[in-house]
Design an enzyme around this catalytic site. Structure first.
Site, PDB file in Angstrom:
ATOM      1  CG  ASP A 167      30.780 -48.846  64.414  1.00  0.00           C
ATOM      2  OD1 ASP A 167      29.935 -48.833  65.320  1.00  0.00           O
ATOM      3  OD2 ASP A 167      31.996 -48.740  64.619  1.00  0.00           O
ATOM      4  CG  LEU A 168      26.036 -51.978  57.944  1.00  0.00           C
ATOM      5  CD1 LEU A 168      27.245 -51.619  57.077  1.00  0.00           C
ATOM      6  CD2 LEU A 168      25.522 -53.357  57.569  1.00  0.00           C
TER       7      LEU A 168
END
Length: 261
Positions: A167-168
């Site tokens: 979930d960068l």
């Protein structure tokens, strides 16, 4: 029955010490809800004039487990992955919220419950909030360069340290509210993070492509991207084009594919 309850903080340990069921005690905590989904709650609370956060993971049910498996995805069924990622981040020098306690009840992934407690890192602001507001206009070219390089260094340390975030995005990088690029930058929301012996290119592309996707709408330039990647790979511009062109193409393709959706 509780599988495990681990404390790394005396204040939190004392708070739960007289409770037979930590999950019932958790329900009594008043605070500010930051995020809530069908089976997860993130809440800020105060204890003895200190600020904390807890993240609760409730049962997700067999239907959700099967749905994720059919998509060849691992469902998030526990606070344990984030706890492990927070501890691992400390080992490799990445600043994250300080983990203070973890508790889990139940063995079956479909109906187990768990939570972690971390120290609050406020006041800070996410990079996404910075670019969505007028605050971004206050950032000088020099500050922007510093932020890009520092975020790239965090990504580099993350991946070399054997973790992929999954979930960068810009919203998960918290910076100083006064936009001092020399102050601590925190990486948050590591509940989907995976720890591996070595991160394969597939997962590197997903992380970097996702980060690029979250920045597209804010006018990130080609030069900004090259500056990021030169720091990320610790290489010159010539080396970047000679050795990393395939990676750049894949990351760009993933970013625009996500953007078009």
């Amino acid at each position: 029955m509780f599988n495990r309850f681990m404390y790394l903080d005396k204040e939190i340990e004392d708070f739960f010490s007289n409770s037979k069921d930590p999950f019932e005690k958790l329900k009594e905590i008043e605070g500010i809800v930051y995020r809530q989904t069908a089976n997860r709650v993130t809440k800020k609370f105060f204890l003895n004039d200190q600020e904390y956060f807890f993240k609760y993971h409730g049962p997700i049910g067999y239907k959700e487990v099967v749905k994720n498996i059919l998509k060849f995805q691992l469902p998030t069924v526990s606070a344990r992955p984030e706890w492990n990622a927070l501890l691992k981040s400390k080992e490799v020098g990445i600043n994250t919220p300080k983990p203070l306690a973890i508790c889990k009840k139940g063995f079956n992934p479909a109906n187990s419950e768990s939570f972690i407690i971390t120290k609050s890192i406020e006041p800070n602001i996410s990079l996404e909030e910075v670019f969505e507001s007028n605050i971004a206009k206050e950032i000088s070219a020099s500050q922007k360069k510093t932020f890009i390089k520092r975020v790239a260094s965090i990504c580099r340390d993350l991946h070399l340290g054997g973790m992929n975030h999954r979930d960068l995005y810009l919203c998960h990088f918290l910076v100083d509210a006064k936009l001092d690029p020399k102050k601590t930058i925190y990486l948050i929301d590591l509940h989907r993070t995976q720890i591996r012996r070595k991160i394969t290119e597939r997962w590197l592309v997903k992380d970097i492509g996702g980060l690029y996707h979250s920045a597209i709408k804010f006018g990130i330039t080609e030069r900004d991207c090259y500056r990021f990647l030169m720091t990320y790979f610790n290489c010159s511009l010539r080396e970047l084009f000679s050795n990393k062109q395939n990676f750049m193409d894949k990351s760009r393709k993933r970013a625009f594919s996500m953007y078009m959706k």
